[in-house]
Write an enzyme that holds these catalytic residues in place. Structure first.
Site, PDB file in Angstrom:
ATOM      1  CE1 TYR A 161      -3.974   2.175   0.846  1.00  0.00           C
ATOM      2  CE2 TYR A 161      -2.498   3.202   2.435  1.00  0.00           C
ATOM      3  CZ  TYR A 161      -3.689   3.206   1.716  1.00  0.00           C
ATOM      4  OH  TYR A 161      -4.583   4.250   1.886  1.00  0.00           O
ATOM      5  CE  LYS A 165      -3.575   4.744  -1.479  1.00  0.00           C
ATOM      6  NZ  LYS A 165      -4.725   5.220  -2.273  1.00  0.00           N
TER       7      LYS A 165
HETATM    8  P1  NAD Z   1     -13.547   2.287   0.849  1.00  0.00           P
HETATM    9  O1  NAD Z   1     -13.112   0.873   1.016  1.00  0.00           O
HETATM   10  O2  NAD Z   1     -14.906   2.669   1.277  1.00  0.00           O
HETATM   11  O3  NAD Z   1     -13.383   2.778  -0.664  1.00  0.00           O
HETATM   12  C1  NAD Z   1     -12.592   2.140  -1.627  1.00  0.00           C
HETATM   13  C2  NAD Z   1     -13.484   1.855  -2.822  1.00  0.00           C
HETATM   14  O4  NAD Z   1     -12.676   1.378  -3.907  1.00  0.00           O
HETATM   15  C3  NAD Z   1     -14.529   0.774  -2.515  1.00  0.00           C
HETATM   16  O5  NAD Z   1     -15.813   1.250  -2.899  1.00  0.00           O
HETATM   17  C4  NAD Z   1     -14.098  -0.395  -3.395  1.00  0.00           C
HETATM   18  O6  NAD Z   1     -15.171  -1.190  -3.862  1.00  0.00           O
HETATM   19  C5  NAD Z   1     -13.426   0.349  -4.548  1.00  0.00           C
HETATM   20  N1  NAD Z   1     -12.514  -0.501  -5.303  1.00  0.00           N
HETATM   21  C6  NAD Z   1     -11.616  -1.400  -4.811  1.00  0.00           C
HETATM   22  N2  NAD Z   1     -10.985  -1.999  -5.841  1.00  0.00           N
HETATM   23  C7  NAD Z   1     -11.473  -1.455  -6.986  1.00  0.00           C
HETATM   24  C8  NAD Z   1     -11.224  -1.666  -8.353  1.00  0.00           C
HETATM   25  N3  NAD Z   1     -10.325  -2.574  -8.749  1.00  0.00           N
HETATM   26  N4  NAD Z   1     -11.919  -0.940  -9.265  1.00  0.00           N
HETATM   27  C9  NAD Z   1     -12.849  -0.028  -8.868  1.00  0.00           C
HETATM   28  N5  NAD Z   1     -13.130   0.206  -7.579  1.00  0.00           N
HETATM   29  C10 NAD Z   1     -12.456  -0.501  -6.655  1.00  0.00           C
HETATM   30  O7  NAD Z   1     -12.457   3.156   1.634  1.00  0.00           O
HETATM   31  P2  NAD Z   1     -12.081   4.706   1.521  1.00  0.00           P
HETATM   32  O8  NAD Z   1     -11.426   5.042   2.774  1.00  0.00           O
HETATM   33  O9  NAD Z   1     -13.246   5.501   1.063  1.00  0.00           O
HETATM   34  O10 NAD Z   1     -10.946   4.678   0.395  1.00  0.00           O
HETATM   35  C11 NAD Z   1     -10.928   5.572  -0.701  1.00  0.00           C
HETATM   36  C12 NAD Z   1      -9.486   5.946  -1.013  1.00  0.00           C
HETATM   37  O11 NAD Z   1      -8.970   6.711   0.078  1.00  0.00           O
HETATM   38  C13 NAD Z   1      -8.551   4.754  -1.194  1.00  0.00           C
HETATM   39  O12 NAD Z   1      -7.686   4.995  -2.281  1.00  0.00           O
HETATM   40  C14 NAD Z   1      -7.775   4.742   0.111  1.00  0.00           C
HETATM   41  O13 NAD Z   1      -6.484   4.174  -0.026  1.00  0.00           O
HETATM   42  C15 NAD Z   1      -7.702   6.228   0.404  1.00  0.00           C
HETATM   43  N6  NAD Z   1      -7.395   6.538   1.802  1.00  0.00           N
HETATM   44  C16 NAD Z   1      -8.287   6.267   2.796  1.00  0.00           C
HETATM   45  C17 NAD Z   1      -7.957   6.574   4.105  1.00  0.00           C
HETATM   46  C18 NAD Z   1      -8.888   6.301   5.251  1.00  0.00           C
HETATM   47  O14 NAD Z   1      -8.463   6.469   6.421  1.00  0.00           O
HETATM   48  N7  NAD Z   1     -10.127   5.936   5.027  1.00  0.00           N
HETATM   49  C19 NAD Z   1      -6.725   7.145   4.401  1.00  0.00           C
HETATM   50  C20 NAD Z   1      -5.830   7.413   3.373  1.00  0.00           C
HETATM   51  C21 NAD Z   1      -6.186   7.097   2.075  1.00  0.00           C
END
Ligand code: NAD
Length: 260
Positions: A161, A165
């Protein structure tokens, strides 16, 4: 069907990947509230994405839910083509889809490595390339990658991851230079700990939530809507002179890098 005529994003067409939940869902919703026509991409279960699209349309906006795996080049090309067919152009791409899986470095299996890099790094590249080719034909655009504070800070236990990133940071910086002549801006948003399904295990563990409250200077986890506000800024003309930057939305946690 055309985009709305009122609101900060009036007339703009946006794709948000992985928008059936969490941060992507909040961004799609906010973009629609501000007048964009929104393509809500999802991977497998389309129920939430479909319901959001229907709600946006009931409220007088324009939206469509579209299935695509962002790690598949044909799927991404067909996603972008469908959006242009339906809405006539593309102005904004939000590379939001992402996954993470915890394994100690010496135990990481190839499947975890390959899938995480495919979704979290190759996916944004494929989407950026397909969207960029389309934006180059028009008036330019804005590409926003949802990276993470781990684009810059280590994340023991989550090496694929963090590597993805970190790669996304350099993808953004290179793309911002190569695409600037086409008036395509490229920026990252680096969230800290946001309350979404990706953090389900943490949210279900009161001790972990309390620990986060202690180490986050603003003393709480963030909300998806708070990340969406920065995406709105980067999608809109308010950020017309902004490219090649990362915006932290982390409650100040990177100031405490030693606590991560
Ligand atoms: P989340 O799991 O709700 O969202 C991720 C989404 O990506 C899900 O809806 C999933 O179905 C979709 N997904 C996964 N693989 C996929 C693919 N191959 N094609 C299309 N869609 C796909 O979690 P989130 O926190 O909303 O994550 C969104 C982004 O934010 C991610 O990139 C995550 O790394 C980043 N992020 C989140 C956090 C946090 O604390 N929540 C922190 C830093 C970064």
């Amino acid at each position: 069907m055309s985009a709305s005529t009122s609101g900060e994003l009036a007339g703009k067409v946006a794709i948000v990947t992985g928008a059936g939940s969490g941060i992507g869902f909040a961004i799609a919703q906010l973009f629609a509230e501000h007048g964009a026509a929104v393509a809500i991409n999802y991977l497998s279960s389309g129920k939430d994405a479909d319901e959001l699209a229907q709600k946006i349309e009931r409220d007088g906006g324009n939206a469509v839910a579209l299935q695509a795996d962002v790690s598949s080049k044909p799927a991404v090309e067909s996603l972008v083509a469908s959006v242009v067919d339906r809405f006539g152009k593309l102005d904004v791409l939000v590379n939001n889809a992402g996954i993470e899986q915890s394994q100690p470095l010496l135990e990481i299996d190839e499947e975890n490595w390959d899938r995480t890099i495919a979704v979290d790094l190759k996916g944004p590249f494929l989407c950026l390339q397909a969207a960029g080719r389309q934006m180059r034909r028009g008036d330019g655009g804005s590409i926003i990658n949802i990276s993470s504070i781990h684009e810059d800070f280590p994340f023991p236990g989550f090496t694929p991851y963090a590597a993805a990133k970190g790669g996304l940071r350099m993808l953004m910086r290179n793309a911002s230079l190569e695409l600037a002549p086409y008036k395509i801006r490229v920026n990252n948003i680096a969230p800290g700990a946001i309350a979404t399904p990706i953090n389900a295990a943490t949210l279900a563990n009161p001790a972990k939530v309390e620990r986060l409250q202690q180490i986050v200077p603003l003393q709480r986890m963030g909300k998806p809507e708070e990340v969406a506000q920065v995406a709105l800024f980067l999608a809109s003309e308010r950020s017309s002179y902004v490219t090649g930057s990362t915006y932290y939305v982390d409650g100040g946690i990177v100031q405490h890098a030693e606590a991560l």
